[in-house]
Design a protein around this motif. Structure first.
Motif, PDB file in Angstrom:
ATOM      1  N   LYS A  78       0.902  -1.267   0.082  1.00 32.37           N
ATOM      2  CA  LYS A  78       0.074  -0.086  -0.043  1.00 32.37           C
ATOM      3  C   LYS A  78       1.104   1.021  -0.024  1.00 32.37           C
ATOM      4  CE  LYS A  78      -4.167   2.157   2.106  1.00 32.37           C
ATOM      5  NZ  LYS A  78      -5.141   1.829   2.952  1.00 32.37           N
ATOM      6  N   PRO A  79       0.814   1.989  -0.923  1.00 32.67           N
ATOM      7  CA  PRO A  79       1.820   3.380  -0.927  1.00 32.67           C
ATOM      8  C   PRO A  79       1.502   4.251   0.142  1.00 32.67           C
ATOM      9  CG  PRO A  79      -0.239   3.490  -2.546  1.00 32.67           C
ATOM     10  CD  PRO A  79      -0.345   2.029  -1.903  1.00 32.67           C
ATOM     11  N   SER A  80       0.480   4.365   0.652  1.00 30.33           N
ATOM     12  CA  SER A  80       0.362   5.569   1.966  1.00 30.33           C
ATOM     13  C   SER A  80      -0.551   4.841   3.124  1.00 30.33           C
ATOM     14  CB  SER A  80      -0.280   6.679   1.515  1.00 30.33           C
ATOM     15  OG  SER A  80      -0.415   7.509   2.681  1.00 30.33           O
ATOM     16  N   VAL A  81       0.001   4.361   4.229  1.00 28.57           N
ATOM     17  CA  VAL A  81      -0.997   3.841   5.103  1.00 28.57           C
ATOM     18  C   VAL A  81      -1.656   4.841   5.971  1.00 28.57           C
ATOM     19  CG1 VAL A  81      -0.717   2.525   7.181  1.00 28.57           C
ATOM     20  CG2 VAL A  81       0.959   1.610   5.315  1.00 28.57           C
ATOM     21  N   HIS A  82      -2.811   4.512   6.383  1.00 24.55           N
ATOM     22  CA  HIS A  82      -3.899   5.094   7.087  1.00 24.55           C
ATOM     23  C   HIS A  82      -4.008   4.516   8.495  1.00 24.55           C
ATOM     24  CE1 HIS A  82      -7.706   6.758   8.349  1.00 24.55           C
ATOM     25  NE2 HIS A  82      -7.400   7.859   7.864  1.00 24.55           N
ATOM     26  N   TRP A  83      -4.181   5.367   9.488  1.00 21.84           N
ATOM     27  CA  TRP A  83      -4.236   4.925  10.920  1.00 21.84           C
ATOM     28  C   TRP A  83      -5.294   3.514  11.036  1.00 21.84           C
ATOM     29  CZ3 TRP A  83      -8.846   4.561  13.377  1.00 21.84           C
ATOM     30  CH2 TRP A  83      -9.784   5.429  12.887  1.00 21.84           C
ATOM     31  N   SER A  84      -6.297   3.742  10.249  1.00 22.09           N
ATOM     32  CA  SER A  84      -7.496   2.838  10.095  1.00 22.09           C
ATOM     33  C   SER A  84      -6.864   1.382   9.584  1.00 22.09           C
ATOM     34  CB  SER A  84      -8.612   3.090   9.467  1.00 22.09           C
ATOM     35  OG  SER A  84      -8.368   3.556   8.108  1.00 22.09           O
ATOM     36  N   ASP A  85      -5.638   1.231   9.061  1.00 17.96           N
ATOM     37  CA  ASP A  85      -5.126   0.112   8.377  1.00 17.96           C
ATOM     38  C   ASP A  85      -4.807  -0.842   9.805  1.00 17.96           C
ATOM     39  OD1 ASP A  85      -4.055   1.947   5.688  1.00 17.96           O
ATOM     40  OD2 ASP A  85      -5.690   0.650   5.875  1.00 17.96           O
ATOM     41  N   ALA A  86      -4.272  -0.046  10.857  1.00 19.83           N
ATOM     42  CA  ALA A  86      -3.885  -1.002  12.010  1.00 19.83           C
ATOM     43  C   ALA A  86      -4.783  -2.281  12.055  1.00 19.83           C
ATOM     44  CB  ALA A  86      -3.776  -0.439  13.242  1.00 19.83           C
ATOM     45  N   ALA A  87      -4.291  -3.524  12.041  1.00 15.94           N
ATOM     46  CA  ALA A  87      -5.070  -4.772  12.032  1.00 15.94           C
ATOM     47  C   ALA A  87      -4.037  -5.970  11.937  1.00 15.94           C
ATOM     48  CB  ALA A  87      -6.003  -4.605  10.767  1.00 15.94           C
ATOM     49  N   GLU A  88      -4.602  -7.116  11.802  1.00 17.47           N
ATOM     50  CA  GLU A  88      -3.937  -8.173  11.428  1.00 17.47           C
ATOM     51  C   GLU A  88      -4.202  -8.845   9.963  1.00 17.47           C
ATOM     52  OE1 GLU A  88      -2.343  -9.705  14.374  1.00 17.47           O
ATOM     53  OE2 GLU A  88      -1.317 -11.497  13.373  1.00 17.47           O
ATOM     54  N   TYR A  89      -3.025  -9.013   9.341  1.00 13.92           N
ATOM     55  CA  TYR A  89      -2.870  -9.424   7.687  1.00 13.92           C
ATOM     56  C   TYR A  89      -2.847 -10.678   7.635  1.00 13.92           C
ATOM     57  CZ  TYR A  89      -3.923  -4.257   7.019  1.00 13.92           C
ATOM     58  OH  TYR A  89      -4.337  -3.171   7.055  1.00 13.92           O
ATOM     59  N   PHE A  90      -3.587 -11.540   7.054  1.00 13.44           N
ATOM     60  CA  PHE A  90      -3.226 -13.072   6.644  1.00 13.44           C
ATOM     61  C   PHE A  90      -3.023 -13.174   5.364  1.00 13.44           C
ATOM     62  CE2 PHE A  90      -3.623 -14.855  10.929  1.00 13.44           C
ATOM     63  CZ  PHE A  90      -4.541 -14.025  11.512  1.00 13.44           C
ATOM     64  N   CYS A  91      -2.404 -13.843   4.767  1.00 15.57           N
ATOM     65  CA  CYS A  91      -2.228 -14.570   3.539  1.00 15.57           C
ATOM     66  C   CYS A  91      -2.460 -16.094   3.463  1.00 15.57           C
ATOM     67  CB  CYS A  91      -0.753 -14.502   3.151  1.00 15.57           C
ATOM     68  SG  CYS A  91      -0.308 -15.147   1.504  1.00 15.57           S
ATOM     69  N   ALA A  92      -3.246 -16.503   2.457  1.00 10.36           N
ATOM     70  CA  ALA A  92      -3.773 -17.831   2.478  1.00 10.36           C
ATOM     71  C   ALA A  92      -3.382 -18.272   0.971  1.00 10.36           C
ATOM     72  CB  ALA A  92      -5.083 -17.616   3.072  1.00 10.36           C
ATOM     73  N   VAL A  93      -3.309 -19.419   0.928  1.00  9.48           N
ATOM     74  CA  VAL A  93      -3.240 -20.247  -0.282  1.00  9.48           C
ATOM     75  C   VAL A  93      -4.430 -21.287  -0.679  1.00  9.48           C
ATOM     76  CG1 VAL A  93      -1.637 -21.833   0.223  1.00  9.48           C
ATOM     77  CG2 VAL A  93      -1.687 -21.664  -1.908  1.00  9.48           C
ATOM     78  N   GLY A  94      -5.126 -21.517  -1.598  1.00  9.87           N
ATOM     79  CA  GLY A  94      -6.277 -22.352  -1.800  1.00  9.87           C
ATOM     80  C   GLY A  94      -6.101 -23.047  -2.920  1.00  9.87           C
ATOM     81  N   THR A  95      -6.795 -24.010  -3.163  1.00 10.39           N
ATOM     82  CA  THR A  95      -6.870 -24.919  -4.318  1.00 10.39           C
ATOM     83  C   THR A  95      -8.047 -25.150  -4.584  1.00 10.39           C
ATOM     84  OG1 THR A  95      -6.148 -27.015  -5.152  1.00 10.39           O
ATOM     85  CG2 THR A  95      -6.331 -27.095  -2.903  1.00 10.39           C
ATOM     86  N   ASN A  96      -8.199 -25.554  -6.061  1.00 12.55           N
ATOM     87  CA  ASN A  96      -9.736 -25.980  -6.503  1.00 12.55           C
ATOM     88  C   ASN A  96      -9.410 -27.349  -7.040  1.00 12.55           C
ATOM     89  OD1 ASN A  96     -12.233 -25.772  -6.654  1.00 12.55           O
ATOM     90  ND2 ASN A  96     -12.221 -25.043  -9.123  1.00 12.55           N
TER      91      ASN A  96
END
Lengths: 115, 114
Positions: A78-96
């Motif tokens: 993200k080029p410019s972070v906002h205070w509201s972006d404070a959180a936990e971020y998860f990456c996930a991989v899925g398959t079909n």
């Protein structure tokens, strides 16, 4: 076996600064890749996903991610972070593949934003 | 359009008890998945239900069971609760024929086992 690694457990950035959260995956075939965000006391909200095609994907809230097959990575930016972006971020991989429709998740990266 | 709704939001149980968590999927979705998220961890896949049958299961013991009803809603049951079952239980719904598994999550049920 499928796996997802988020190398950074915790990241702190200043408001207005740029952000990159790293994600590496292990999967034998072409993966479906996701980034989700979780705010305190909330469920998981989908930020963006990659299935195929253009390797740079745009998501909600100004986020983007780039799929790099050679590096098995799917980093979130993200080029410019906002205070509201404070959180936990998860990456996930899925398959079909067949009936295998579960998601494998990383341990998450906790983002703090300084004013 | 309501998203995924889960109940209860919080509950406290003691070891050995049984618990039932409920989930209503997003309108138009026919598949429900359950995940367990321990504190400081990513979600772990428990199982997935489609057409009222368990279609896929993660590495969880038989104490964890579920059900899907004709209206696509689902229940997660956990018997003989252990302290380690304390976690946020997330329900996610999807539309099976949409291809890749794009999940919509509920806010979760926070279970504390004492």
């Amino acid at each position: 076996a499928q796996s997802v690694t988020q190398p950074d457990i915790h990241i702190t950035v200043s408001e207005g600064a740029s952000l990159e959260l790293r994600c590496n995956y292990s999967y034998g075939a072409t993966p479906y890749l996701f980034w989700y965000v979780q705010s305190p006391g909330q469920g998981l909200q989908l930020l963006l996903k990659y299935f195929s095609g253009d390797t740079l994907v745009q998501g909600i809230k100004g986020f983007e991610a780039e799929f790099k097959r050679s590096q098995s990575s799917f980093n979130l930016r993200k080029p410019s972070v906002h205070w509201s972006d404070a959180a936990e971020y998860f990456c996930a991989v899925g398959t079909n593949a067949g009936n295998n429709r579960k998601l494998i998740w990383g341990l998450g990266t906790s983002l703090a934003v300084n004013p | 359009d309501a998203g995924v709704t889960q109940s209860p939001t919080h509950l406290i149980k003691t070891r050995g008890q049984q618990v039932t968590l409920r989930c209503s999927p997003k309108s138009g979705h026919d598949t429900v998945s359950w995940y367990q998220q321990a504190l400081g961890q990513g979600p772990q896949f428990i199982f997935q239900y489609y057409e009222e049958e368990e279609r896929q299961r993660g590495n969880f013991p038989d104490r964890f069971s579920g059900h899907q009803f004709p209206n696509y809603s689902s229940e997660l049951n956990v018997n003989a609760l252990l302290l380690g079952d304390s976690a946020l239980y997330l329900c996610a719904s999807s539309f099976r024929d949409s291809g890749a598994n794009v999940l919509t999550f509920g806010a979760g049920s926070r279970l504390t086992v004492l």
